[in-house]
Scaffold this motif. Structure first.
Motif, short mmCIF file in Angstrom:
data_model
loop_
_atom_site.label_atom_id
_atom_site.label_comp_id
_atom_site.label_asym_id
_atom_site.label_seq_id
_atom_site.Cartn_x
_atom_site.Cartn_y
_atom_site.Cartn_z
N ASP A 91 0.82 -1.22 0.00
CA ASP A 91 0.00 0.00 0.00
C ASP A 91 0.85 1.27 0.00
O ASP A 91 0.61 2.20 0.78
N SER A 139 -5.55 -3.20 2.22
CA SER A 139 -5.62 -4.17 1.13
C SER A 139 -5.41 -5.59 1.61
O SER A 139 -5.84 -6.55 0.95
N LYS A 143 -8.75 -8.33 2.00
CA LYS A 143 -8.36 -9.07 0.80
C LYS A 143 -9.53 -9.89 0.28
O LYS A 143 -10.30 -10.48 1.06
N ARG A 190 -8.07 0.03 -2.15
CA ARG A 190 -6.78 -0.60 -2.41
C ARG A 190 -6.91 -2.10 -2.60
O ARG A 190 -6.20 -2.69 -3.43
N ASN A 191 -7.78 -2.74 -1.83
CA ASN A 191 -7.90 -4.19 -1.98
C ASN A 191 -8.41 -4.57 -3.36
O ASN A 191 -7.98 -5.55 -3.96
N THR A 194 -5.58 -3.75 -5.95
CA THR A 194 -4.52 -4.74 -5.79
C THR A 194 -4.91 -6.07 -6.42
O THR A 194 -4.11 -6.70 -7.13
N GLN A 198 -3.15 -7.79 -9.68
CA GLN A 198 -2.60 -9.14 -9.51
C GLN A 198 -3.08 -10.06 -10.62
O GLN A 198 -2.30 -10.83 -11.19
N GLY A 222 -2.82 3.30 -5.93
CA GLY A 222 -2.90 1.86 -6.14
C GLY A 222 -2.53 1.46 -7.55
O GLY A 222 -1.81 0.48 -7.76
N ASP A 225 1.26 0.79 -9.02
CA ASP A 225 1.99 -0.48 -8.96
C ASP A 225 2.09 -1.16 -10.32
O ASP A 225 2.91 -2.06 -10.51
#
Length: 561
Positions: A91, A139, A143, A190-191, A194, A198, A222, A225
């Motif tokens: 994060d 995050s 999750k 953010r979760n 993320t 991913q 976010g 990344d």
């Protein structure tokens, strides 16, 4: 109803700490969207529940004061290279002037604490790192469940065009497949971001185009990344979101984008004109070829083997007429913005790592420093201070610091007719020139005071046939009696009449017509047309906008009786 903007560190209300199951219905009449909430349940918490007791699974918040001014990639690489153990930042984000991220484990936290004061930035300042116990990052705490991840993956697969290597995630939250399974994907969280990145990293590693339009994005912490996870992205659509400032785009600088869509974001309305908007965006993405569907000029290539500036003129050390025109047009545009009252527009004129210094000809020991005291705080004299650090402190590095420093100086109006310009060094990739002249202050206790100045610029090529300042040195003094007497007395700017190319008959007619319609003097009408490449309609639009904003000085207009 608009989604509440959530602080990722504060989750106390039941609407943010519980995953909301919902049903979405569309009412045909008027296309009204209705969201019905039901069966709220508490989301699964991630690992590391006991975070305050120093257990190996504990989480810690890492804070870097003034970290906002550092590039994320440089900062993380610098910390990692000095840290005795490898770590994975979670994060990473900017909060006010700070940079923050989270790590898990006492050993990692202790190692990071040992990095404090061991890293030096480009101004030779030590970087401080604070380490504090923390709750589980958002995050991680929220999750997505494995079944939710699987459904999100299936939904994204349906939206992926393998032939174009393009992923369309516009309006993702309202995808029928997600809504039907009561999965709420809000990419500002953010979760959710993320999890999305991913899946992209694992399933579309060669992704070229990503569409995130219409997702109510107001921050890009976010999404940043993606620079490390999927650096192949060349086309990014962020249109119809809620981005308010260009700073958010700086977080994406590591992407070598060729096409970007931003239309429909509030930040698009913060620029005075289209060229300024394009320049600011190209500062973030130098290789950009298309913006909001509009073709841009090719980026300037600065490889050592490629000439970028006009070659030195053989017949005269003063340079060619084309080079003179380039410098003079740059100065006119620079001082038009400088005197406009809002100097933030000068950001695009400076290189990211530019340097600026200011000097005045008096010291605090002078008995009557006069009104130049307003310049003293920023003044730099290497001969005076006994402490060497005082020599470096007034130097301004990075374009944001430079423009911030210029904004606090007194508001001015420069006399273009007083300018004496000298180009004293030129290579194919660098140009050094200086300008001498006078200006007067238009606000404050010294309003009306006339100053003399010398300014030395070192510049490199920039896009759109312009220049980019890498070094700027300004010397200011009180004007002499003769300089004060002659200031603003000439009706024709020396820059235009002595150096600019002779106007064609058609251009002269355009200048007279523009002067008649705008009420401006001939030299100002000519300048407005030249700055807009002799596009009469566009010049008229720019004039109207600047006049409505009160950014055209009174001296530009004809005297009426």
């Amino acid at each position: 109803m608009r989604d509440a903007r959530e602080d990722p560190q504060i989750r106390h209300t039941p609407y943010s700490t519980r995953r909301d199951k919902r049903r979405v219905k569309w009412q045909n009449e008027g296309h009204i969207h209705i969201t019905m909430w039901r069966d709220r349940k508490t989301p699964r918490r991630g690992m590391g529940e006991n975070t305050q007791d120093g257990n190996p699974g504990s989480w810690f918040k890492i804070t870097i004061p003034y970290g906002r001014k550092y590039d994320k990639t440089w900062l993380m690489n610098s910390i990692q290279s000095h840290c005795s153990v490898p770590f994975t930042p979670v994060d990473f984000h900017y909060m006010k002037n700070q940079a923050r991220f989270f790590v898990q484990g006492v050993g990692t936290a202790s190692a990071l604490k040992g990095v404090s004061y061991k890293i030096y930035d480009e101004e030779n300042r030590k970087i401080t790192i604070f380490v504090n116990p923390s709750s589980v990052p958002y995050s991680v705490r929220y999750k997505l469940e494995p079944e939710e991840m699987e459904q999100l993956k299936l939904t994204m697969n349906k939206r992926y065009d393998i032939s174009q290597q393009a992923l369309d995630l516009q309006s993702l939250r309202f995808d029928p497949d997600l809504v039907g399974h009561d999965i709420d994907i809000i990419l500002n969280r953010r979760n959710c971001m993320t999890a999305t990145l991913q899946i992209i990293e694992e399933n579309y590693p060669e992704l070229l185009s990503l569409n995130l339009s219409n997702n109510k994005l107001y921050g890009l912490d976010g999404l940043s990344d993606i620079i490390e996870m999927v650096p192949t992205v060349k086309i990014l659509n962020l249109s119809k979101n809620e981005l308010n400032v260009v700073w958010e785009l700086n977080k994406m600088k590591g992407l070598e984008l060729e096409e970007l869509w931003l239309e429909g974001n509030p930040l698009c309305d913060t620029f005075p004109d289209q060229p300024t908007y394009i320049s600011a965006i190209k500062d973030c993405f130098p290789k950009l070829l298309r913006l909001d569907g509009q073709e841009l000029s090719p980026p300037v290539i600065t490889d050592t083997d490629t000439p970028c500036l006009l070659k030195p003129c053989k017949e005269s050390y003063k340079g060619s007429d084309a080079l003179k025109s380039l410098v003079l047009q740059f100065l006119q545009q620079y001082y038009l913005i400088y005197d406009s009252g809002d100097r933030q527009g000068l950001l695009h004129a400076y290189h990211d790592e530019a340097c600026f210094s200011l000097a005045i000809p008096f010291s605090p020991e002078d008995s009557a420093p006069g009104s130049l005291c307003e310049y003293f705080k920023e003044s730099r004299n290497m001969k005076k201070p006994k402490d060497p650090s005082l020599c470096v402190q007034p130097l301004k590095h990075t374009k944001c610091d430079i423009v911030g420093s210029l904004c606090v100086l007194p508001k001015t109006q420069h006399d273009l007719s007083s300018f004496l310009v000298d180009m004293w060094f030129q290579t194919e990739k660098m140009l050094c020139f200086s300008v001498n002249g006078v200006f007067k202050e238009v606000e404050g206790k010294s309003q009306g005071s006339v100053r003399a100045f010398t300014r030395t610029f070192i510049a490199i090529p920039a896009g759109n046939s312009s220049l980019c300042i890498v070094n700027d040195e300004l010397f200011v003094r009180d004007a002499s009696p003769s300089e004060t007497q002659n200031a603003f007395s000439s009706q024709e700017p020396i820059l235009t009449t002595s150096s600019m190319p002779t106007l064609s008959q058609e251009q002269q007619e355009m200048v007279h017509a523009f002067s008649t319609q705008s009420g401006m003097k001939l030299e100002w009408s000519q300048k407005c047309l030249q700055d807009n490449e002799w596009n009469y309609t566009r010049a008229g639009q720019v004039f109207t906008m600047l006049k409505n904003e009160g950014k055209i000085p009174e001296e530009a207009f004809k005297q009426t009786t």
